[in-house]
Design a protein around this motif. Structure first.
Motif, PDB file in Angstrom:
ATOM      1  N   LYS A   1      71.419  79.550 -30.379  1.00  0.00           N
ATOM      2  CA  LYS A   1      70.757  80.104 -29.192  1.00  0.00           C
ATOM      3  C   LYS A   1      69.712  79.121 -28.660  1.00  0.00           C
ATOM      4  O   LYS A   1      69.633  78.853 -27.467  1.00  0.00           O
ATOM      5  CB  LYS A   1      70.083  81.429 -29.568  1.00  0.00           C
ATOM      6  CG  LYS A   1      69.505  82.188 -28.393  1.00  0.00           C
ATOM      7  CD  LYS A   1      69.119  83.600 -28.813  1.00  0.00           C
ATOM      8  CE  LYS A   1      67.676  83.873 -28.487  1.00  0.00           C
ATOM      9  NZ  LYS A   1      67.174  85.101 -29.110  1.00  0.00           N
ATOM     10  N   LYS A   2      68.929  78.593 -29.561  1.00  0.00           N
ATOM     11  CA  LYS A   2      67.868  77.668 -29.155  1.00  0.00           C
ATOM     12  C   LYS A   2      68.463  76.371 -28.581  1.00  0.00           C
ATOM     13  O   LYS A   2      68.009  75.855 -27.565  1.00  0.00           O
ATOM     14  CB  LYS A   2      66.983  77.367 -30.373  1.00  0.00           C
ATOM     15  CG  LYS A   2      65.628  76.947 -30.004  1.00  0.00           C
ATOM     16  CD  LYS A   2      64.539  77.476 -30.903  1.00  0.00           C
ATOM     17  CE  LYS A   2      63.168  77.211 -30.300  1.00  0.00           C
ATOM     18  NZ  LYS A   2      63.000  75.996 -29.561  1.00  0.00           N
ATOM     19  N   ILE A   3      69.501  75.911 -29.237  1.00  0.00           N
ATOM     20  CA  ILE A   3      70.138  74.688 -28.737  1.00  0.00           C
ATOM     21  C   ILE A   3      70.734  74.939 -27.355  1.00  0.00           C
ATOM     22  O   ILE A   3      70.619  74.113 -26.455  1.00  0.00           O
ATOM     23  CB  ILE A   3      71.234  74.199 -29.720  1.00  0.00           C
ATOM     24  CG1 ILE A   3      70.606  73.862 -31.077  1.00  0.00           C
ATOM     25  CG2 ILE A   3      71.948  72.982 -29.170  1.00  0.00           C
ATOM     26  CD1 ILE A   3      71.621  73.550 -32.166  1.00  0.00           C
ATOM     27  N   LEU A   4      71.332  76.119 -27.195  1.00  0.00           N
ATOM     28  CA  LEU A   4      71.954  76.444 -25.912  1.00  0.00           C
ATOM     29  C   LEU A   4      70.917  76.415 -24.778  1.00  0.00           C
ATOM     30  O   LEU A   4      71.190  75.897 -23.688  1.00  0.00           O
ATOM     31  CB  LEU A   4      72.607  77.830 -26.000  1.00  0.00           C
ATOM     32  CG  LEU A   4      73.410  78.280 -24.782  1.00  0.00           C
ATOM     33  CD1 LEU A   4      74.681  77.460 -24.604  1.00  0.00           C
ATOM     34  CD2 LEU A   4      73.788  79.749 -24.896  1.00  0.00           C
ATOM     35  N   LEU A   5      69.738  76.930 -25.031  1.00  0.00           N
ATOM     36  CA  LEU A   5      68.690  76.904 -24.012  1.00  0.00           C
ATOM     37  C   LEU A   5      68.254  75.475 -23.692  1.00  0.00           C
ATOM     38  O   LEU A   5      68.049  75.127 -22.529  1.00  0.00           O
ATOM     39  CB  LEU A   5      67.480  77.743 -24.456  1.00  0.00           C
ATOM     40  CG  LEU A   5      67.700  79.248 -24.390  1.00  0.00           C
ATOM     41  CD1 LEU A   5      66.510  79.990 -24.972  1.00  0.00           C
ATOM     42  CD2 LEU A   5      67.967  79.722 -22.962  1.00  0.00           C
TER      43      LEU A   5
ATOM     44  N   SER B   1      75.007  71.654 -32.858  1.00  0.00           N
ATOM     45  CA  SER B   1      74.519  72.290 -34.079  1.00  0.00           C
ATOM     46  C   SER B   1      75.284  71.754 -35.293  1.00  0.00           C
ATOM     47  O   SER B   1      74.705  71.524 -36.345  1.00  0.00           O
ATOM     48  CB  SER B   1      74.582  73.814 -33.961  1.00  0.00           C
ATOM     49  OG  SER B   1      75.725  74.322 -34.575  1.00  0.00           O
ATOM     50  N   ARG B   2      76.569  71.469 -35.121  1.00  0.00           N
ATOM     51  CA  ARG B   2      77.342  70.858 -36.219  1.00  0.00           C
ATOM     52  C   ARG B   2      76.823  69.458 -36.509  1.00  0.00           C
ATOM     53  O   ARG B   2      76.672  69.051 -37.649  1.00  0.00           O
ATOM     54  CB  ARG B   2      78.824  70.759 -35.844  1.00  0.00           C
ATOM     55  CG  ARG B   2      79.496  72.101 -35.931  1.00  0.00           C
ATOM     56  CD  ARG B   2      81.013  71.957 -35.763  1.00  0.00           C
ATOM     57  NE  ARG B   2      81.591  73.262 -35.572  1.00  0.00           N
ATOM     58  CZ  ARG B   2      82.552  73.533 -34.717  1.00  0.00           C
ATOM     59  NH1 ARG B   2      83.048  72.579 -33.951  1.00  0.00           N
ATOM     60  NH2 ARG B   2      83.032  74.742 -34.601  1.00  0.00           N
TER      61      ARG B   2
ATOM     62  N   GLY C   1      75.686  82.568 -22.188  1.00  0.00           N
ATOM     63  CA  GLY C   1      76.021  81.145 -22.030  1.00  0.00           C
ATOM     64  C   GLY C   1      77.015  80.933 -20.895  1.00  0.00           C
ATOM     65  O   GLY C   1      76.907  79.991 -20.122  1.00  0.00           O
ATOM     66  N   GLY C   2      77.964  81.854 -20.798  1.00  0.00           N
ATOM     67  CA  GLY C   2      78.948  81.781 -19.709  1.00  0.00           C
ATOM     68  C   GLY C   2      78.277  81.901 -18.344  1.00  0.00           C
ATOM     69  O   GLY C   2      78.625  81.196 -17.400  1.00  0.00           O
ATOM     70  N   LEU C   3      77.277  82.766 -18.267  1.00  0.00           N
ATOM     71  CA  LEU C   3      76.533  82.918 -17.012  1.00  0.00           C
ATOM     72  C   LEU C   3      75.734  81.650 -16.693  1.00  0.00           C
ATOM     73  O   LEU C   3      75.714  81.195 -15.556  1.00  0.00           O
ATOM     74  CB  LEU C   3      75.559  84.099 -17.103  1.00  0.00           C
ATOM     75  CG  LEU C   3      76.133  85.520 -17.008  1.00  0.00           C
ATOM     76  CD1 LEU C   3      74.986  86.527 -17.109  1.00  0.00           C
ATOM     77  CD2 LEU C   3      76.892  85.707 -15.703  1.00  0.00           C
TER      78      LEU C   3
ATOM     79  N   ALA D   1      79.950  75.091 -25.677  1.00  0.00           N
ATOM     80  CA  ALA D   1      80.645  74.120 -26.523  1.00  0.00           C
ATOM     81  C   ALA D   1      79.697  72.992 -26.941  1.00  0.00           C
ATOM     82  O   ALA D   1      79.714  72.548 -28.098  1.00  0.00           O
ATOM     83  CB  ALA D   1      81.841  73.537 -25.764  1.00  0.00           C
ATOM     84  N   ILE D   2      78.860  72.554 -26.004  1.00  0.00           N
ATOM     85  CA  ILE D   2      77.890  71.500 -26.341  1.00  0.00           C
ATOM     86  C   ILE D   2      76.957  71.996 -27.439  1.00  0.00           C
ATOM     87  O   ILE D   2      76.675  71.283 -28.404  1.00  0.00           O
ATOM     88  CB  ILE D   2      77.045  71.092 -25.112  1.00  0.00           C
ATOM     89  CG1 ILE D   2      77.922  70.582 -23.967  1.00  0.00           C
ATOM     90  CG2 ILE D   2      76.027  70.007 -25.503  1.00  0.00           C
ATOM     91  CD1 ILE D   2      77.155  70.277 -22.680  1.00  0.00           C
TER      92      ILE D   2
END
Ligand SMILES: [Zn+2]
Length: 301
Positions: free
Chosen positions: A196-200, A182-183, A295-297, A176-177
């Motif tokens: 994906k990059k932001i999630l990392l 990204s928005r 991401g869930g993991l 969610a973050i």
């Protein structure tokens, strides 16, 4: 002997609900909510983040003229501007953090090197002075600082001081973050990054928060989840109240800024909005099932 006052410092990533949590806590008559104290120096100098609201206090006045901050700034910044610094400087992309992020259990001590850097040495002293002035000016026993910065929290926690420091580590689903950021970037930044990059990055940042949390005694830290706060606001508020010894009060149903004098925060904090849980970020993963799963993991680490 009178009870020592307490600074409640919220550590979190951006887009994780820290403004919401601060807003809920600000409704206590024992609390002074200051917003993001780390940004005070920039607001005085009118440089860095905050241009959008012209670096004004949330009351609409420039901080040097605001009824709340002017006296505090006069007694601190204006007396000695050269040693006034409210923001720990660190770049979470620096190579030295990689080891900390991957193996916080082993490399957490590396964080102390950042705090001891010359450019950061005035920060805990400045903040201690500011908090002490605010306690004296308001007579209220709690300050809520939603600066979010884990290293800043650590620097205050480890400093010599006459008040307690309690940390709330606020987490939100990493996925969610990432969508929210990204928005946010679409609106504000030209250079785009993939989710994906932001999630990392978000995961990486959380690992540094984790390393910091290892320095904090169990009595002094409360781990909270944004999703739970948004859905069970009163129950979550009661947890904070009990843990930090506050008087009990009713959680607000709406998020709104009253006559507070806060620094920084999200620009949309002035809209009055009901406190609700929003799951619309999940739509961004409709065609990214694997990323959603990974991401869930990562949330579990
Ligand atoms: Zn103000």
């Amino acid at each position: 002997m009178e009870k020592k006052p307490t600074v409640i410092y919220i550590v979190s990533d951006r887009r994780s609900g820290s403004t919401l949590l601060e807003n809920i806590l600000s409704k206590s008559n024992e609390v002074t909510s200051v917003g993001e104290m780390a940004m005070l120096h920039g607001h005085i100098l009118k440089s860095g983040p905050g241009e959008r609201w012209n670096w004004n206090c949330s009351c609409g006045e420039p901080v040097k003229e605001c009824i709340f901050w002017s006296g505090i700034i006069k007694d601190t910044y204006q007396k000695d501007p050269l040693v006034f610094n409210t923001n720990i400087e660190w770049s979470f992309k620096a190579k030295k953090f990689l080891a900390v992020a991957l193996l916080p259990f082993i490399f957490k001590e590396k964080l102390l090197g950042i705090l001891n850097a010359k450019k950061n040495k005035d920060v805990p002293r400045t903040l201690n002075l500011l908090y002490t002035k605010i306690f004296a000016q308001t007579g209220k026993p709690f300050i809520v600082d939603s600066s979010k910065d884990p290293l800043q929290a650590l620097s205050i926690y480890k400093s010599q001081r006459d008040f307690n420091v309690k940390i709330i580590w606020l987490k939100r689903d990493l996925r969610a973050i990432a969508v929210s950021k990204s928005r946010w970037k679409e609106l504000n930044v030209k250079k785009k990054k993939t989710i994906k990059k932001i999630l990392l990055d978000v995961f990486y940042y959380r690992r540094i928060c984790r390393a910091v949390s290892m320095f904090i005694k169990g009595d002094d830290i409360l781990r909270m989840q944004y999703e739970t706060i948004a859905q069970q606001t009163q129950q979550q508020l009661d947890t904070v109240i009990e843990k930090f010894g506050m008087n009990s009060y009713t959680a607000p149903e709406y998020m709104f800024v009253e006559d507070d004098h806060t620094i920084g925060g999200t620009p949309n904090r002035f809209e009055k909005r009901p406190i609700t849980y929003d799951e619309s970020w999940k739509k961004a993963y409709q065609n990214k099932k694997l990323l959603y799963f990974v991401g869930g993991l990562l949330n579990k680490f």
